[in-house]
Design an enzyme around this catalytic site. Structure first.
Site, short mmCIF file in Angstrom:
data_model
loop_
_atom_site.label_atom_id
_atom_site.label_comp_id
_atom_site.label_asym_id
_atom_site.label_seq_id
_atom_site.Cartn_x
_atom_site.Cartn_y
_atom_site.Cartn_z
N SER A 35 -76.12 47.69 -4.13
CA SER A 35 -75.03 47.72 -3.04
C SER A 35 -75.36 46.56 -1.91
CB SER A 35 -75.03 49.06 -2.65
OG SER A 35 -74.45 50.10 -3.30
N GLU A 366 -56.84 62.06 14.80
CA GLU A 366 -57.82 62.78 15.66
C GLU A 366 -59.17 62.09 15.15
OE1 GLU A 366 -54.56 65.65 16.23
OE2 GLU A 366 -55.39 64.67 14.40
N ARG A 474 -54.77 77.69 27.71
CA ARG A 474 -53.34 77.25 28.44
C ARG A 474 -52.81 78.29 29.50
NH1 ARG A 474 -48.05 77.47 24.30
NH2 ARG A 474 -48.77 79.72 24.19
#
Length: 672
Positions: A35, A366, A474
């Site tokens: 690689s 996200e 909340r």
């Protein structure tokens, strides 16, 4: 036009880097030399012609950045830095040794590495964060380069990053896809179909350039073209061959992650002849020419004004966090906020409105948002606060994990935690978030219980030299603290205010009439991990809450085998678990009591953050004994993978005399 001498020199350096990669992986008997070989020319051109950097000052904030997203190619990255003069070439043979920082995948333990890579699909997002900081915060000319493998382009996070890069016109960013055709166990989906790569990159708003990745001439021309763009990022699609230049290995499957073994000597000899190192004159590395503004950093970051609450109104911790972040921004120019299109719920919108140039809208992506935040935070110039619902932060769990390996200082803020958002349903309820964050190395976790502690949590987070998780809720909560209350990481407080005493359930051994003071406190501490003080049990035990309907059924239903007990009756009732005023009497917790040992084990585990999951494991394992002891728990949780078994136990308990209703509050708990 590049002169022939430059091209030849870079070709020779590419082969020298191949040699180093082979020798290092031979010495460690592990690694990815094939690689590395496919990207040898790319590395040679970047490090010895294109990039402006200083090997003796690798974290110069004005230097160009390089991110190796295909982190398994670390040997050739180390070889490039060694040849550039960052450390002795001889050290390359310490690759992967237990006492060496030259790990199998790069980490910032090395001063020339900005971010840890190797978990594929993340490098481009990190690079996007660096490029965003360069263009919009530093207003600097430094450039960012990122090499990706073709295999990792199957990761969705890669394309989140492509979308981000084009949306923000990051023309200072250049991605290079090493299209070497072969993955770990099979060819990659597109193999050498560079035209499809080109179409995809173009569709995502980048400038695509297809080149022969083993041609130094074409690579030089492509990087020059990329540097001249002003309105979009560039992606160089480099057609290469895995194991390029290695006889009997090039473009052959089943060589991924393997040293060359008995083929190493022959290939090294062949490459040495091409390099002719005795006559090789290494080119001068381009000097750093970009400029960055100096950031004046205070020893301590403070809120511009202290919390200011009169206690008459309940305030949500998510709102208090937004207020604190805005205050922090007023006094600190290097605080940055990011959000995933939830800013009007997390209240990061307060920071956005006050400091729009320091706010990054990442939209509903996200994983990329966390990657960008980590990229922005590199070289310790900026402090990134990341925001979304706590349930959605878990989507970026691996990015957060890699951030910890990168020693990031990013602050994560997850709102709408626990079951308190009720009507939105379980898909929005963050239950496992705290358990996850507590496993992240060197992180500090805050779960503030009121507006005052929430503001101070933000301030403490900004000053902590590491990652932080702030869990906000909340619902509106009562103010528990005075505005001048002092908070410290690792130190808990007990709320002594009688006004709130009924929120603090106390557990009494009915055998010894002993109250366990250690479980009265509503803040749990474990070294640097802290739940911000006076988190009342109502909030702390979101994960353990009972099903309200079941409790009401338990309390109100009478039968031949069941007795309903009111407060007065409870004082004289001899049940091992009845409610006495605001005390919860539990089965005897003497050392000789089986149930006592299990319960104490639960409390001990709460202190170490294992909490619900291991406790329920004990419940499941010893369910028969619990039923025998009439232990009044309700196994109703979306977290359990043994719901059928637990529901069976609950049904058995339905027929038992279990007067467990709290007499002074409407809050319900799993532990009584």
């Amino acid at each position: 036009m590049t002169d022939n001498n430059t091209v030849t020199t870079l070709e020779r350096i590419a082969n020298l880097l191949r040699i180093h990669s082979i020798e290092a992986t031979q010495a460690s008997n592990s690694g990815h030399p094939t690689s590395c070989s496919s990207m040898a020319e790319i590395t040679s051109v970047l490090f010895f012609n294109v990039m402006h950097y200083d090997p003796k000052d690798p974290r110069n904030p004005a230097a160009d950045r390089f991110v190796l997203s295909k982190g398994h190619c670390a040997p050739i990255l180390y070889a490039a830095w060694a040849e550039a003069g960052a450390f002795p070439v001889a050290d390359l043979k310490n690759l992967r040794k237990i006492d060496s920082d030259l790990e199998g995948h790069p980490t910032p333990r090395l001063n020339f590495i900005d971010v840890a890579t190797g978990s594929l699909g993340q490098g481009l997002g990190f690079a996007c964060g660096m490029a965003y900081a360069g263009k919009y915060f530093d207003h600097s000319a430094y450039r960012v380069y990122c090499v990706l493998g073709d295999g990792e382009c199957s990761e969705g996070s890669v394309w989140e990053s492509f979308a981000f890069g084009s949306f923000y016109k990051l023309n200072n960013l250049c991605a290079i896809i090493d299209v070497n055709r072969l993955g770990q166990s099979d060819p990659t989906p597109l193999q050498h179909d560079t035209e499809t790569y080109r179409k995809r990159v173009d569709a995502f708003g980048w400038h695509p350039i297809v080149v022969d990745g083993q041609s130094v001439n074409q690579l030089l021309a492509a990087f020059k073209e990329a540097s001249e763009l002003t309105d979009k990022p560039t992606c160089i699609i480099a057609k290469t061959f895995k194991g390029s230049g290695l006889k009997g290995i090039e473009d052959e499957l089943d060589w991924h992650g393997k040293p060359l073994g008995d083929k190493a000597a022959e290939n090294i000899a062949h490459l040495r002849a091409l390099v002719d190192e005795a006559t090789l004159v290494r080119p001068q590395i381009p000097k750093v020419t970009a400029k960055v503004p100096e950031l004046k950093k205070d020893k301590q970051i403070k809120l511009s004004s202290p919390p200011n609450y009169d206690g008459k109104k309940e305030i949500a911790t998510r709102l208090a966090h937004g207020t604190a972040l805005e205050k922090l921004g007023k006094g600190c120019e290097y605080v940055i906020a990011l959000d995933g299109d939830t800013k009007n719920s997390t209240f990061s919108i307060k920071f956005r409105d006050a400091f729009p140039n320091r706010f990054v809208e990442c939209y509903i992506a996200e994983q990329n948002m966390v990657q960008v935040a980590i990229g922005i935070a590199t070289r310790q110039r900026y402090i990134s606060f990341v925001h979304t619902f706590a349930a959605f932060l878990i989507r970026a769990a691996d990015q957060i994990r890699m951030g910890a390996i990168s020693f990031t200082r990013v602050k994560y803020v997850g709102s709408h935690a626990g079951v308190s958002i009720g009507e939105d349903g379980p898909s929005q309820m963050a239950l496992e978030d705290f358990a996850f964050f507590r496993t992240v190395p060197n992180i500090v976790c805050f779960y503030p219980s009121d507006a005052v502690s929430a503001e101070r949590a933000v301030e403490l987070a900004a000053n902590y030299d590491g990652a932080v998780y702030i869990r906000t809720s909340r619902p509106n909560f009562q103010i528990l603290y005075k505005n001048d209350e002092v908070f410290e990481i690792g130190k808990a407080k007990n709320n002594k205010n009688p006004k709130h005493e009924h929120h603090l359930p106390r557990y009494r051994c009915s055998h010894l009439n002993k109250t366990y003071k250690e479980v009265q406190r509503n803040s749990l501490v474990d070294n640097s991990h802290v739940l911000l003080p006076d988190q009342n049990i109502r909030d702390l035990t979101d994960v353990y809450r009972r099903d309200k309907h079941f409790l009401e059924q338990q309390s109100n239903t009478t039968s031949q085998n069941q007795t309903v007990i009111d407060t007065k009756q409870a004082e004289n009732f001899e049940s091992k678990y009845c409610v006495k005023e605001n005390y919860y009497s539990i089965p005897c917790t003497c050392d000789t009591s089986f149930v006592g040992r299990i319960i104490q084990n639960f409390f001990d585990r709460m202190k170490f953050g294992v909490e619900f999951f291991l406790f329920m494991g004990d419940v499941i394992q010893h369910r028969n004994q619990f039923v025998e002891y009439n232990y009044p728990f309700v196994p109703h949780s979306t977290c359990s993978n043994e719901m059928a078994t637990l529901n069976e136990i609950r049904n058995q308990l339905n027929t038992r005399p279990t007067p467990v209703k709290h007499t002074t509050t409407s809050t319900y708990y799993d532990i009584h």
